[in-house]
Design a protein around this motif. Structure first.
Motif, PDB file in Angstrom:
ATOM      1  N   TYR A  12       0.188  -1.271  -0.163  1.00  0.00           N
ATOM      2  CA  TYR A  12      -0.241   0.128  -0.233  1.00  0.00           C
ATOM      3  C   TYR A  12       0.956   1.536   0.043  1.00  0.00           C
ATOM      4  O   TYR A  12       2.292   1.084   0.032  1.00  0.00           O
ATOM      5  CB  TYR A  12      -1.161  -0.437   1.298  1.00  0.00           C
ATOM      6  CG  TYR A  12      -0.352   0.449   2.378  1.00  0.00           C
ATOM      7  CD1 TYR A  12       0.153  -1.025   3.124  1.00  0.00           C
ATOM      8  CD2 TYR A  12      -0.351   1.349   3.290  1.00  0.00           C
ATOM      9  CE1 TYR A  12       1.000  -1.249   4.574  1.00  0.00           C
ATOM     10  CE2 TYR A  12       0.414   1.307   4.117  1.00  0.00           C
ATOM     11  CZ  TYR A  12       1.547  -0.019   5.508  1.00  0.00           C
ATOM     12  OH  TYR A  12       1.606   0.376   6.111  1.00  0.00           O
ATOM     13  N   GLY A  13       0.343   2.563   0.193  1.00  0.00           N
ATOM     14  CA  GLY A  13       1.218   3.270  -0.241  1.00  0.00           C
ATOM     15  C   GLY A  13       0.912   4.588   1.072  1.00  0.00           C
ATOM     16  O   GLY A  13      -0.223   4.369   1.361  1.00  0.00           O
ATOM     17  N   PRO A 111       9.959   3.812  -1.002  1.00  0.00           N
ATOM     18  CA  PRO A 111       9.525   2.799  -1.385  1.00  0.00           C
ATOM     19  C   PRO A 111      10.558   2.129   0.195  1.00  0.00           C
ATOM     20  O   PRO A 111      11.247   1.798   0.321  1.00  0.00           O
ATOM     21  CB  PRO A 111       9.248   1.759  -1.916  1.00  0.00           C
ATOM     22  CG  PRO A 111      10.263   2.254  -3.468  1.00  0.00           C
ATOM     23  CD  PRO A 111      10.310   3.738  -2.598  1.00  0.00           C
TER      24      PRO A 111
END
Ligand code: FES
Length: 118
Positions: A12-13, A111
């Motif tokens: 997910y972000g 990330p």
């Protein structure tokens, strides 16, 4: 970010100003639209997930994660935060911010890949 989990892997972000746990709550809501939530957006009925939580303010240690990749993409812990103390004394993990973080207070700028400490 990705949480590498044998049963419940999730990707997910998270926005730059968002802690990883609240970004996770948002992702749950979008993945499971019927998931019931509290006023603060916390899922109240969805337990088949890798992350744990209770206090949501860096004190209980239940949301601790191990950093598998991307430690440089974490924003360093705030010097006034209880995060590293909780990691050492509640989660019983090495208080090294390049190894472990608390998702309820940690933020990222790129990330990362995480694991649940075993
Ligand atoms: S939920 Fe308690 S330390 Fe993160």
């Amino acid at each position: 970010m990705t949480i590498d989990h044998p049963e419940f892997p999730v990707t997910y972000g998270a926005g730059a100003s968002e802690d990883l746990l609240h970004a996770y709550f948002k992702s749950l809501k979008s993945r499971f639209p019927d998931c019931k939530t509290s006023k603060s957006g916390e899922p109240t009925d969805h337990m088949d997930e890798p992350l744990g939580w209770e206090c949501k303010v860096g004190l209980c240690g239940l949301c601790a994660v191990e950093i598998a990749e991307g430690a440089e993409n974490f924003v360093p812990p705030d010097p006034g935060s209880p995060e590293m103390n909780t990691i050492e004394n509640k989660a019983f993990l090495d208080p090294d911010p390049l190894k472990y973080r608390l998702t309820c207070v940690a933020k990222v700028k790129g990330p990362v890949k995480l694991k649940i400490p075993g």
